[in-house]
Design an enzyme around this catalytic site. Structure first.
Site, PDB file in Angstrom:
ATOM      1  N   GLY A  31       0.803  -1.220   0.000  1.00  0.00           N
ATOM      2  CA  GLY A  31       0.000   0.000   0.000  1.00  0.00           C
ATOM      3  C   GLY A  31       0.832   1.263   0.000  1.00  0.00           C
ATOM      4  O   GLY A  31       2.024   1.236  -0.295  1.00  0.00           O
ATOM      5  N   ASN A  32       0.180   2.395   0.308  1.00  0.00           N
ATOM      6  CA  ASN A  32       0.785   3.725   0.165  1.00  0.00           C
ATOM      7  C   ASN A  32       1.294   3.854  -1.279  1.00  0.00           C
ATOM      8  O   ASN A  32       2.459   4.128  -1.535  1.00  0.00           O
ATOM      9  CB  ASN A  32       1.908   3.940   1.194  1.00  0.00           C
ATOM     10  CG  ASN A  32       2.314   5.403   1.274  1.00  0.00           C
ATOM     11  OD1 ASN A  32       3.458   5.769   1.100  1.00  0.00           O
ATOM     12  ND2 ASN A  32       1.351   6.267   1.493  1.00  0.00           N
ATOM     13  N   HIS A  37       4.003   1.436  -8.147  1.00  0.00           N
ATOM     14  CA  HIS A  37       2.995   0.378  -7.972  1.00  0.00           C
ATOM     15  C   HIS A  37       1.996   0.400  -9.134  1.00  0.00           C
ATOM     16  O   HIS A  37       1.606  -0.657  -9.664  1.00  0.00           O
ATOM     17  CB  HIS A  37       2.199   0.602  -6.681  1.00  0.00           C
ATOM     18  CG  HIS A  37       3.003   0.570  -5.415  1.00  0.00           C
ATOM     19  ND1 HIS A  37       3.253   1.691  -4.656  1.00  0.00           N
ATOM     20  CD2 HIS A  37       3.592  -0.461  -4.761  1.00  0.00           C
ATOM     21  CE1 HIS A  37       3.965   1.351  -3.596  1.00  0.00           C
ATOM     22  NE2 HIS A  37       4.185   0.066  -3.625  1.00  0.00           N
ATOM     23  N   SER A 187       7.527   4.051  -0.934  1.00  0.00           N
ATOM     24  CA  SER A 187       6.665   4.521   0.155  1.00  0.00           C
ATOM     25  C   SER A 187       7.509   5.136   1.265  1.00  0.00           C
ATOM     26  O   SER A 187       7.066   6.038   1.976  1.00  0.00           O
ATOM     27  CB  SER A 187       5.850   3.355   0.714  1.00  0.00           C
ATOM     28  OG  SER A 187       5.143   2.733  -0.337  1.00  0.00           O
ATOM     29  N   ARG A 188       8.735   4.655   1.424  1.00  0.00           N
ATOM     30  CA  ARG A 188       9.586   5.171   2.512  1.00  0.00           C
ATOM     31  C   ARG A 188      10.144   6.563   2.215  1.00  0.00           C
ATOM     32  O   ARG A 188      10.658   7.213   3.129  1.00  0.00           O
ATOM     33  CB  ARG A 188      10.721   4.181   2.800  1.00  0.00           C
ATOM     34  CG  ARG A 188      10.204   2.891   3.417  1.00  0.00           C
ATOM     35  CD  ARG A 188      11.309   2.032   4.020  1.00  0.00           C
ATOM     36  NE  ARG A 188      10.743   0.990   4.861  1.00  0.00           N
ATOM     37  CZ  ARG A 188      10.561  -0.284   4.493  1.00  0.00           C
ATOM     38  NH1 ARG A 188      10.926  -0.681   3.302  1.00  0.00           N
ATOM     39  NH2 ARG A 188      10.041  -1.166   5.327  1.00  0.00           N
TER      40      ARG A 188
END
Ligand code: AMP
Length: 280
Positions: A31-32, A37, A187-188
């Site tokens: 996710g995120n 993605h 995401s990070r």
């Protein structure tokens, strides 16, 4: 787009597609979601009739000092993005749904290629990944599954596991999506301060500089040492700077393709990137 949170309801949602022998494409994520993605979903749309995306922050692939609790969970925004790119079914199970109450006594352990690169500093990480992907493969029963080259080692582990365990699934690797300044989307990246975000693209710059140096026949060891020195000077704490073959073997012939790998921390944020250098 349908959203399912249980294995039972996912099966019900996929049953018509299975009966009609439609091909199922699967994109596992935590996710995120970002364009990286979404590119996997776009690729899946091209190759398969029905696309399933999972969003599951998998506790067993996080180490005790890693960011499981703080990992960004943005389900509403994610499902909107997925609907926009034409995902058919979102599978977003709870930890309880995936692992239940009983102790888990089985793990999927892929040898050797999990012991290099990220495997050295993230003990048990790839066992957690291989185990959850095995479970998701059984649950979704896709024809094709899509993984990003951003996590090159993870892709290699999944390919190996798919072969070793005879999953009847094609594994497709999708190129790394980058921000305009070259930073690999992750995401990070959201953990980075403004200042760190300005420094972070140096990882990709050092990979492309390294490729140029290799093409000018600079020695590999010298190229790797120079990446390490430059990134350290820029404020990164290096985990590894390495070159391996695409199958994660040691490099001993220099006219074959190699992959340059970097993992480095900016503050508490660990960033990874890689670049395939083609010589063939
Ligand atoms: P994650 O949600 O981080 O577990 O990632 C889910 C999938 O998206 C994995 O197959 C990743 O390799 C892939 N992915 C993440 N970031 C990128 C990116 N920047 N480019 C391509 N694929 C990515």
């Amino acid at each position: 787009m349908k959203t399912e949170t249980t294995i039972q309801s996912l099966n019900a949602a996929l049953s018509p597609a299975r009966l009609a022998r439609k091909t199922i494409g699967f994109v596992p994520t935590m996710g995120n979601l970002h364009q990286g993605h979404l590119n996997l979903v776009r690729e899946a749309k091209k190759l398969c009739d029905v696309v399933v995306v999972s969003i599951f922050v998998n506790p067993i692939q996080f180490g005790p000092n890693e960011d499981f609790d703080n990992y960004p969970r943005t389900l509403e925004a994610d499902s909107q993005l997925l609907a926009e790119v034409g995902c058919d079914v979102l599978f977003a199970p709870s930890v309880q749904q995936m692992y239940g109450d009983l102790p888990r006594r089985t793990a999927v352990v892929v040898g050797e290629i999990t012991e290099v690169l990220c495997g050295r500093s993230r003990a048990g990480h790839f066992d957690g990944v291989a185990t959850v992907v095995t479970k998701l493969f059984h649950i979704v029963q896709p024809d094709t599954a899509f993984f990003g080259q951003k996590d090159w080692q993870q892709l290699a582990v999944i390919r190996q596991m798919t072969r070793d365990l005879s999953f009847p699934i094609d594994i497709v690797g999708v190129p790394i999506a980058r921000a305009e300044d070259g930073l690999a989307l992750s995401s990070r990246n959201g953990y980075l301060t403004d200042l760190q975000r300005k420094v972070a693209p140096k990882i990709y710059q050092s990979l492309t500089d390294a490729e140029k140096a290799l093409r000018k026949k600079t020695q590999l060891a010298e190229v790797l040492a120079s990446i390490e020195a430059n990134l350290t000077k820029a404020g990164f704490e290096i985990d590894y700077v390495e070159a391996l073959t695409p199958d994660l073997e040691a490099v001993n012939v220099f006219d074959r393709d190699i992959v340059l790998f970097i993992a480095a921390k900016l503050g508490n944020t660990r960033l990874i990137d890689n670049l395939l250098v083609k010589f063939a």
